[in-house]
Design a protein around this motif. Structure first.
Motif, mmCIF file in Angstrom:
data_model
loop_
_atom_site.group_PDB
_atom_site.id
_atom_site.type_symbol
_atom_site.label_atom_id
_atom_site.label_comp_id
_atom_site.label_asym_id
_atom_site.label_seq_id
_atom_site.Cartn_x
_atom_site.Cartn_y
_atom_site.Cartn_z
ATOM 1 N N SER A 4 0.813 -1.210 0.000
ATOM 2 C CA SER A 4 0.000 0.000 0.000
ATOM 3 C C SER A 4 0.850 1.265 0.000
ATOM 4 O O SER A 4 0.447 2.281 -0.520
ATOM 5 N N TYR A 5 2.018 1.189 0.620
ATOM 6 C CA TYR A 5 2.877 2.352 0.747
ATOM 7 C C TYR A 5 4.254 2.061 0.173
ATOM 8 O O TYR A 5 4.692 0.921 0.146
ATOM 9 N N HIS A 6 4.941 3.111 -0.235
ATOM 10 C CA HIS A 6 6.294 2.941 -0.755
ATOM 11 C C HIS A 6 7.280 2.761 0.394
ATOM 12 O O HIS A 6 8.051 1.808 0.424
ATOM 13 N N THR A 7 7.247 3.708 1.360
ATOM 14 C CA THR A 7 8.238 3.669 2.435
ATOM 15 C C THR A 7 7.582 3.874 3.794
ATOM 16 O O THR A 7 6.808 4.811 3.991
ATOM 17 N N CYS A 8 7.955 3.012 4.722
ATOM 18 C CA CYS A 8 7.476 3.073 6.096
ATOM 19 C C CYS A 8 8.684 3.238 7.009
ATOM 20 O O CYS A 8 9.672 2.520 6.876
ATOM 21 N N LEU A 9 8.604 4.184 7.930
ATOM 22 C CA LEU A 9 9.656 4.418 8.912
ATOM 23 C C LEU A 9 9.129 4.015 10.279
ATOM 24 O O LEU A 9 8.085 4.502 10.721
ATOM 25 N N LEU A 10 9.852 3.112 10.933
ATOM 26 C CA LEU A 10 9.495 2.639 12.261
ATOM 27 C C LEU A 10 10.506 3.195 13.254
ATOM 28 O O LEU A 10 11.701 2.944 13.125
ATOM 29 N N VAL A 11 10.012 3.971 14.233
ATOM 30 C CA VAL A 11 10.890 4.602 15.225
ATOM 31 C C VAL A 11 10.480 4.115 16.611
ATOM 32 O O VAL A 11 9.440 4.505 17.137
ATOM 33 N N ASP A 12 11.308 3.233 17.172
ATOM 34 C CA ASP A 12 11.022 2.661 18.486
ATOM 35 C C ASP A 12 12.347 2.244 19.106
ATOM 36 O O ASP A 12 13.168 1.615 18.441
ATOM 37 N N VAL A 20 9.467 -7.552 15.904
ATOM 38 C CA VAL A 20 8.117 -8.089 15.741
ATOM 39 C C VAL A 20 7.304 -7.233 14.770
ATOM 40 O O VAL A 20 6.638 -7.748 13.863
ATOM 41 N N THR A 21 7.362 -5.922 14.941
ATOM 42 C CA THR A 21 6.594 -5.023 14.076
ATOM 43 C C THR A 21 7.084 -5.093 12.637
ATOM 44 O O THR A 21 6.287 -5.139 11.699
ATOM 45 N N ARG A 22 8.400 -5.124 12.454
ATOM 46 C CA ARG A 22 8.946 -5.227 11.100
ATOM 47 C C ARG A 22 8.474 -6.510 10.415
ATOM 48 O O ARG A 22 8.068 -6.492 9.260
ATOM 49 N N ARG A 23 8.532 -7.630 11.137
ATOM 50 C CA ARG A 23 8.070 -8.912 10.574
ATOM 51 C C ARG A 23 6.604 -8.835 10.163
ATOM 52 O O ARG A 23 6.222 -9.340 9.117
ATOM 53 N N LEU A 24 5.791 -8.217 11.006
ATOM 54 C CA LEU A 24 4.369 -8.062 10.695
ATOM 55 C C LEU A 24 4.179 -7.208 9.441
ATOM 56 O O LEU A 24 3.410 -7.561 8.545
ATOM 57 N N SER A 28 2.707 -8.591 5.859
ATOM 58 C CA SER A 28 1.487 -7.952 5.351
ATOM 59 C C SER A 28 1.719 -7.222 4.031
ATOM 60 O O SER A 28 0.778 -6.692 3.462
ATOM 61 N N LYS A 29 2.992 -7.174 3.620
ATOM 62 C CA LYS A 29 3.363 -6.407 2.424
ATOM 63 C C LYS A 29 2.813 -4.975 2.525
ATOM 64 O O LYS A 29 2.265 -4.427 1.584
ATOM 65 N N PHE A 30 3.009 -4.405 3.721
ATOM 66 C CA PHE A 30 2.482 -3.075 4.029
ATOM 67 C C PHE A 30 3.160 -1.989 3.211
ATOM 68 O O PHE A 30 2.521 -1.034 2.785
ATOM 69 N N ALA A 31 4.468 -2.130 3.010
ATOM 70 C CA ALA A 31 5.233 -1.121 2.279
ATOM 71 C C ALA A 31 6.367 -1.805 1.523
ATOM 72 O O ALA A 31 6.853 -2.855 1.932
ATOM 73 N N GLU A 32 6.787 -1.175 0.434
ATOM 74 C CA GLU A 32 7.912 -1.703 -0.347
ATOM 75 C C GLU A 32 9.206 -1.628 0.456
ATOM 76 O O GLU A 32 10.027 -2.534 0.394
ATOM 77 N N ASN A 33 9.396 -0.511 1.186
ATOM 78 C CA ASN A 33 10.599 -0.299 1.990
ATOM 79 C C ASN A 33 10.203 -0.067 3.434
ATOM 80 O O ASN A 33 9.355 0.773 3.712
ATOM 81 N N ILE A 34 10.853 -0.790 4.334
ATOM 82 C CA ILE A 34 10.613 -0.602 5.761
ATOM 83 C C ILE A 34 11.951 -0.246 6.395
ATOM 84 O O ILE A 34 12.891 -1.033 6.364
ATOM 85 N N ILE A 35 12.030 0.969 6.918
ATOM 86 C CA ILE A 35 13.254 1.448 7.549
ATOM 87 C C ILE A 35 13.003 1.483 9.049
ATOM 88 O O ILE A 35 12.002 2.041 9.508
ATOM 89 N N VAL A 36 13.916 0.902 9.813
ATOM 90 C CA VAL A 36 13.755 0.808 11.261
ATOM 91 C C VAL A 36 14.916 1.505 11.950
ATOM 92 O O VAL A 36 16.074 1.328 11.565
ATOM 93 N N THR A 37 14.598 2.304 12.957
ATOM 94 C CA THR A 37 15.635 2.918 13.783
ATOM 95 C C THR A 37 15.183 2.909 15.237
ATOM 96 O O THR A 37 13.994 3.073 15.530
ATOM 97 N N LYS A 114 0.097 -1.008 21.334
ATOM 98 C CA LYS A 114 0.890 -2.184 20.985
ATOM 99 C C LYS A 114 0.209 -3.423 21.532
ATOM 100 O O LYS A 114 -0.430 -3.343 22.570
ATOM 101 N N PRO A 115 0.362 -4.528 20.874
ATOM 102 C CA PRO A 115 1.146 -4.754 19.657
ATOM 103 C C PRO A 115 0.320 -4.463 18.402
ATOM 104 O O PRO A 115 -0.903 -4.571 18.402
ATOM 105 N N LEU A 116 1.021 -4.121 17.348
ATOM 106 C CA LEU A 116 0.396 -3.959 16.040
ATOM 107 C C LEU A 116 -0.001 -5.341 15.539
ATOM 108 O O LEU A 116 0.735 -6.307 15.729
ATOM 109 N N THR A 117 -1.173 -5.448 14.923
ATOM 110 C CA THR A 117 -1.654 -6.737 14.415
ATOM 111 C C THR A 117 -2.080 -6.597 12.956
ATOM 112 O O THR A 117 -2.249 -5.464 12.448
ATOM 113 N N HIS A 118 -2.269 -7.734 12.291
ATOM 114 C CA HIS A 118 -2.763 -7.711 10.912
ATOM 115 C C HIS A 118 -4.114 -7.000 10.838
ATOM 116 O O HIS A 118 -4.357 -6.215 9.927
ATOM 117 N N LYS A 119 -4.987 -7.270 11.807
ATOM 118 C CA LYS A 119 -6.308 -6.652 11.828
ATOM 119 C C LYS A 119 -6.217 -5.135 11.921
ATOM 120 O O LYS A 119 -6.900 -4.406 11.196
#
Length: 125
Positions: A4-12, A20-24, A28-37, A114-119
């Motif tokens: 659905s999205y090109h880039t997702c940034l996870l800040v935690d 766990v969130t990145r795996r989810l 889910s193929k939520f975004a093409e790019n997932i950047i975590v910091t 938290k936690p983020l879920t598929h639903k």
């Protein structure tokens, strides 16, 4: 949901939560790019320099050195195009003050416990 999205940034700041969130997000193929910091200051630097141009930011509230709300204050001051960036607070906090502050912030699309879920991902605006 597929890409659905090109880039997702996870800040935690929590490594396990990020894992766990990145795996989810990946499953889910939520975004093409997932950047975590784990560092909100690093995230601000990446945004400021243009290294990361996210469509979505998942942001924890309670982090050392810079809280999620302090991140949003720094984000507000960035001279970048913020149009179309959805910010979701992803927190274990049930503090009514945090929830109220999140509803008062113009950048926050939604407060998610938290936690983020598929639903939850399927129901995001």
């Amino acid at each position: 949901m597929t890409g659905s999205y090109h880039t997702c940034l996870l800040v935690d700041d929590n490594y396990i939560d990020n894992f766990v969130t990145r795996r989810l997000l990946e499953s889910s193929k939520f975004a093409e790019n997932i950047i975590v910091t784990e560092s909100p200051t690093e995230a601000i630097s990446m945004l400021e320099s243009g290294v990361v141009k996210p469509n979505v930011i998942f942001l924890d509230i309670r982090m050392p050195l810079m809280s999620g709300f302090e991140f949003l204050d720094a984000f507000d001051k960035l001279a970048i195009d913020k149009t179309g960036i959805k910010v979701f607070l992803l927190s274990s906090s049930f503090d009514p003050t945090d929830i109220r502050r999140s509803s008062d912030n113009k950048y926050i699309t939604q407060f998610i416990h938290k936690p983020l879920t598929h639903k939850i991902l399927e129901e995001l605006p």
